[in-house]
Design a protein around this motif. Structure first.
Motif, PDB file in Angstrom:
ATOM      1  N   ALA A 109      29.387 -43.872  -2.618  1.00 49.91           N
ATOM      2  CA  ALA A 109      29.490 -45.327  -2.486  1.00 49.91           C
ATOM      3  C   ALA A 109      30.424 -45.696  -1.339  1.00 49.91           C
ATOM      4  CB  ALA A 109      29.968 -45.943  -3.782  1.00 49.91           C
ATOM      5  N   ARG A 110      31.505 -44.944  -1.163  1.00 46.84           N
ATOM      6  CA  ARG A 110      32.435 -45.225  -0.063  1.00 46.84           C
ATOM      7  C   ARG A 110      31.777 -44.964   1.292  1.00 46.84           C
ATOM      8  NH1 ARG A 110      35.926 -42.782  -3.804  1.00 46.84           N
ATOM      9  NH2 ARG A 110      35.952 -40.790  -2.689  1.00 46.84           N
ATOM     10  N   LEU A 111      30.966 -43.908   1.362  1.00 46.09           N
ATOM     11  CA  LEU A 111      30.242 -43.644   2.597  1.00 46.09           C
ATOM     12  C   LEU A 111      29.241 -44.766   2.902  1.00 46.09           C
ATOM     13  CD1 LEU A 111      29.492 -39.807   2.452  1.00 46.09           C
ATOM     14  CD2 LEU A 111      30.905 -41.005   4.124  1.00 46.09           C
ATOM     15  N   MET A 112      28.550 -45.236   1.877  1.00 45.30           N
ATOM     16  CA  MET A 112      27.609 -46.328   2.071  1.00 45.30           C
ATOM     17  C   MET A 112      28.330 -47.599   2.505  1.00 45.30           C
ATOM     18  SD  MET A 112      24.549 -45.235   1.708  1.00 45.30           S
ATOM     19  CE  MET A 112      23.630 -46.767   1.574  1.00 45.30           C
ATOM     20  N   GLN A 113      29.528 -47.821   1.975  1.00 47.12           N
ATOM     21  CA  GLN A 113      30.310 -48.994   2.379  1.00 47.12           C
ATOM     22  C   GLN A 113      30.702 -48.906   3.849  1.00 47.12           C
ATOM     23  OE1 GLN A 113      30.823 -51.693   0.283  1.00 47.12           O
ATOM     24  NE2 GLN A 113      31.297 -52.572   2.284  1.00 47.12           N
ATOM     25  N   LEU A 114      31.004 -47.707   4.316  1.00 45.53           N
ATOM     26  CA  LEU A 114      31.314 -47.505   5.734  1.00 45.53           C
ATOM     27  C   LEU A 114      30.080 -47.770   6.589  1.00 45.53           C
ATOM     28  CD1 LEU A 114      33.297 -46.661   7.926  1.00 45.53           C
ATOM     29  CD2 LEU A 114      32.681 -44.268   7.477  1.00 45.53           C
ATOM     30  N   LEU A 115      28.926 -47.315   6.125  1.00 48.47           N
ATOM     31  CA  LEU A 115      27.674 -47.587   6.831  1.00 48.47           C
ATOM     32  C   LEU A 115      27.433 -49.088   6.932  1.00 48.47           C
ATOM     33  CD1 LEU A 115      24.889 -46.868   8.026  1.00 48.47           C
ATOM     34  CD2 LEU A 115      24.045 -46.660   5.684  1.00 48.47           C
ATOM     35  N   ILE A 116      27.631 -49.791   5.840  1.00 48.15           N
ATOM     36  CA  ILE A 116      27.429 -51.240   5.817  1.00 48.15           C
ATOM     37  C   ILE A 116      28.368 -51.923   6.812  1.00 48.15           C
ATOM     38  CG2 ILE A 116      27.737 -53.301   4.385  1.00 48.15           C
ATOM     39  CD1 ILE A 116      26.796 -51.497   2.017  1.00 48.15           C
ATOM     40  N   GLU A 117      29.630 -51.491   6.821  1.00 49.63           N
ATOM     41  CA  GLU A 117      30.599 -52.084   7.743  1.00 49.63           C
ATOM     42  C   GLU A 117      30.193 -51.833   9.192  1.00 49.63           C
ATOM     43  OE1 GLU A 117      35.379 -51.797   8.827  1.00 49.63           O
ATOM     44  OE2 GLU A 117      34.591 -50.920   6.977  1.00 49.63           O
ATOM     45  N   LYS A 118      29.699 -50.631   9.473  1.00 52.96           N
ATOM     46  CA  LYS A 118      29.299 -50.288  10.841  1.00 52.96           C
ATOM     47  C   LYS A 118      28.099 -51.126  11.275  1.00 52.96           C
ATOM     48  CE  LYS A 118      29.462 -47.944  14.660  1.00 52.96           C
ATOM     49  NZ  LYS A 118      30.497 -48.294  15.655  1.00 52.96           N
ATOM     50  N   ILE A 119      27.131 -51.322  10.394  1.00 49.64           N
ATOM     51  CA  ILE A 119      25.972 -52.161  10.729  1.00 49.64           C
ATOM     52  C   ILE A 119      26.426 -53.580  11.048  1.00 49.64           C
ATOM     53  CG2 ILE A 119      23.847 -53.203   9.832  1.00 49.64           C
ATOM     54  CD1 ILE A 119      23.498 -50.679   8.108  1.00 49.64           C
ATOM     55  N   SER A 120      27.352 -54.107  10.247  1.00 46.55           N
ATOM     56  CA  SER A 120      27.795 -55.496  10.426  1.00 46.55           C
ATOM     57  C   SER A 120      28.557 -55.689  11.728  1.00 46.55           C
ATOM     58  CB  SER A 120      28.666 -55.917   9.245  1.00 46.55           C
ATOM     59  OG  SER A 120      29.899 -55.218   9.236  1.00 46.55           O
ATOM     60  N   LEU A 121      29.163 -54.612  12.268  1.00 49.63           N
ATOM     61  CA  LEU A 121      29.955 -54.718  13.486  1.00 49.63           C
ATOM     62  C   LEU A 121      29.152 -54.492  14.759  1.00 49.63           C
ATOM     63  CD1 LEU A 121      33.200 -52.830  12.370  1.00 49.63           C
ATOM     64  CD2 LEU A 121      32.901 -55.302  12.653  1.00 49.63           C
ATOM     65  N   GLU A 122      27.967 -53.912  14.641  1.00 47.05           N
ATOM     66  CA  GLU A 122      27.167 -53.621  15.826  1.00 47.05           C
ATOM     67  C   GLU A 122      26.644 -54.906  16.461  1.00 47.05           C
ATOM     68  OE1 GLU A 122      26.644 -50.891  17.433  1.00 47.05           O
ATOM     69  OE2 GLU A 122      27.596 -49.502  16.034  1.00 47.05           O
ATOM     70  N   LYS A 123      26.630 -54.936  17.794  1.00 51.08           N
ATOM     71  CA  LYS A 123      26.104 -56.095  18.515  1.00 51.08           C
ATOM     72  C   LYS A 123      24.581 -56.048  18.543  1.00 51.08           C
ATOM     73  CE  LYS A 123      30.044 -56.795  21.612  1.00 51.08           C
ATOM     74  NZ  LYS A 123      30.482 -56.869  23.029  1.00 51.08           N
ATOM     75  N   GLU A 124      23.982 -57.219  18.466  1.00 53.27           N
ATOM     76  CA  GLU A 124      22.527 -57.300  18.575  1.00 53.27           C
ATOM     77  C   GLU A 124      22.100 -56.979  20.007  1.00 53.27           C
ATOM     78  OE1 GLU A 124      20.590 -60.748  17.040  1.00 53.27           O
ATOM     79  OE2 GLU A 124      22.124 -61.067  15.502  1.00 53.27           O
ATOM     80  N   THR A 125      20.952 -56.325  20.140  1.00 53.42           N
ATOM     81  CA  THR A 125      20.376 -56.065  21.459  1.00 53.42           C
ATOM     82  C   THR A 125      19.286 -57.103  21.744  1.00 53.42           C
ATOM     83  OG1 THR A 125      18.920 -54.445  20.393  1.00 53.42           O
ATOM     84  CG2 THR A 125      20.892 -53.600  21.459  1.00 53.42           C
ATOM     85  N   PRO A 126      18.995 -57.377  23.034  1.00 53.50           N
ATOM     86  CA  PRO A 126      18.102 -58.496  23.386  1.00 53.50           C
ATOM     87  C   PRO A 126      16.624 -58.158  23.245  1.00 53.50           C
ATOM     88  CG  PRO A 126      18.835 -57.404  25.383  1.00 53.50           C
ATOM     89  CD  PRO A 126      19.538 -56.704  24.234  1.00 53.50           C
ATOM     90  N   PHE A 127      16.207 -57.781  22.029  1.00 55.00           N
ATOM     91  CA  PHE A 127      14.839 -57.341  21.831  1.00 55.00           C
ATOM     92  C   PHE A 127      14.042 -58.264  20.913  1.00 55.00           C
ATOM     93  CE2 PHE A 127      16.536 -52.817  22.631  1.00 55.00           C
ATOM     94  CZ  PHE A 127      16.408 -53.003  24.003  1.00 55.00           C
ATOM     95  N   PHE A 128      14.437 -59.535  20.867  1.00 57.35           N
ATOM     96  CA  PHE A 128      13.715 -60.505  20.046  1.00 57.35           C
ATOM     97  C   PHE A 128      12.822 -61.386  20.915  1.00 57.35           C
ATOM     98  CE2 PHE A 128      13.746 -64.882  18.158  1.00 57.35           C
ATOM     99  CZ  PHE A 128      12.830 -64.618  17.147  1.00 57.35           C
ATOM    100  N   ILE A 129      11.578 -61.570  20.463  1.00 58.45           N
ATOM    101  CA  ILE A 129      10.638 -62.457  21.141  1.00 58.45           C
ATOM    102  C   ILE A 129      10.223 -63.543  20.151  1.00 58.45           C
ATOM    103  CG2 ILE A 129       8.330 -62.662  22.138  1.00 58.45           C
ATOM    104  CD1 ILE A 129      10.062 -61.292  24.038  1.00 58.45           C
ATOM    105  N   PRO A 130      10.650 -64.799  20.366  1.00 58.75           N
ATOM    106  CA  PRO A 130      10.229 -65.860  19.448  1.00 58.75           C
ATOM    107  C   PRO A 130       8.745 -66.183  19.620  1.00 58.75           C
ATOM    108  CG  PRO A 130      11.427 -66.790  21.300  1.00 58.75           C
ATOM    109  CD  PRO A 130      11.520 -65.305  21.446  1.00 58.75           C
ATOM    110  N   GLU A 131       8.139 -66.706  18.588  1.00 61.32           N
ATOM    111  CA  GLU A 131       6.736 -67.102  18.627  1.00 61.32           C
ATOM    112  C   GLU A 131       6.611 -68.565  18.217  1.00 61.32           C
ATOM    113  OE1 GLU A 131       4.414 -65.330  19.863  1.00 61.32           O
ATOM    114  OE2 GLU A 131       5.340 -63.342  19.887  1.00 61.32           O
ATOM    115  N   GLY A 132       5.616 -69.249  18.768  1.00 55.71           N
ATOM    116  CA  GLY A 132       5.377 -70.646  18.454  1.00 55.71           C
ATOM    117  C   GLY A 132       4.236 -70.812  17.455  1.00 55.71           C
ATOM    118  N   ARG A 133       4.003 -72.046  17.053  1.00 59.95           N
ATOM    119  CA  ARG A 133       2.964 -72.346  16.067  1.00 59.95           C
ATOM    120  C   ARG A 133       1.761 -73.052  16.679  1.00 59.95           C
ATOM    121  NH1 ARG A 133       4.988 -71.523  10.990  1.00 59.95           N
ATOM    122  NH2 ARG A 133       7.257 -71.342  10.812  1.00 59.95           N
TER     123      ARG A 133
END
Length: 243
Positions: A109-133
């Motif tokens: 559980a402590r290892l998983m908590q460290l994983l969760i913390e690391k995910i939350s601290l990582e910066k987003e990369t510019p790989f999102f493409i929005p779509e319209g309707r």
């Protein structure tokens, strides 16, 4: 998992949050908001209860980490793509061995908590493409996903959609929150990464995307990624050995 080219996981949700880690190939996670294109060395975070479809444009290999719903408080509430840093990769490999069930007060559980913390601290990369309707806009973006070129103008795509360039420009701003040229460049960047990782040369990639020279393409890539195409490939080749 090692899905073949064209494999699609139809729209679904998960009770747990998921981190989809791409080792090779390419993946698109699609929601009503748009699509997150995830190349090798990156991971796509999908929050719990998010409606999403997953598709693979080439033969790929990926790993999935599931995180319990009671541990999601500090994690992103929307999909995003993050880089797999060396520490995050090691934590993911450990989490795969841990599996789904463990006691909250345990070492696991402590290892998983460290994983969760690391995910939350990582910066987003510019790989999102929005779509319209709007149907005209969707006709254009669908065609651009199939064949995007930096030298195809709004006039060209207006002929495809049966709409004036002015109308399309307005729709991009209204529904995408960005200009047509910004959206097009973002898609060109993502296609470029796909081509380079498949072994295309920088020059061939540049001309296939409609750039007038390899230099112009390299400038765009470097500005967007904070590193040149050559440096990006060198870094990926090192990361690949670790993965």
């Amino acid at each position: 998992m090692s899905p073949p080219k064209g494999w699609t996981i139809e729209t679904h949700t998960h009770e747990r949050g998921q981190l989809l880690c791409i080792i090779s190939g390419n993946m698109r996670v699609i929601t009503d908001e748009g699509s997150w294109i995830t190349p090798p060395g990156q991971a796509c975070w999908v929050p719990s209860e998010a409606n999403h479809l997953v598709t693979f444009s080439q033969s790929s290999e990926f790993r999935t980490i599931s995180i319990r719903s009671d541990l999601l408080t500090d994690l992103p509430k929307k999909c995003c793509v993050i880089k797999l840093s060396p520490l995050l990769r090691e934590l993911i490999l450990t989490a795969i061995k841990i599996g789904w069930d463990y006691r909250l007060e345990s070492y696991e559980a402590r290892l998983m908590q460290l994983l969760i913390e690391k995910i939350s601290l990582e910066k987003e990369t510019p790989f999102f493409i929005p779509e319209g309707r709007d149907s005209r806009l969707k006709k254009v973006t669908s065609a651009m996903h199939e064949n995007v070129r930096i030298d195809y103008t709004l006039k060209h795509w207006g002929n495809v959609a049966g709409a004036s360039p002015r109308t399309l420009a307005r729709l991009f701003e209204l529904e995408m929150g960005m200009s047509f040229s910004t959206w097009r460049q973002q898609l060109c960047l993502l296609r470029a990464i796909e081509m380079l990782l498949k072994g295309q040369s920088i020059t061939t990639t540049a001309f296939m995307l409609g750039y007038s020279s390899a230099g112009n393409f390299t400038s765009m890539f470097t500005q967007a990624m904070s590193k040149s195409p050559t440096a990006y490939l060198r870094e990926w080749n090192i990361d690949k050995e670790i993965l």
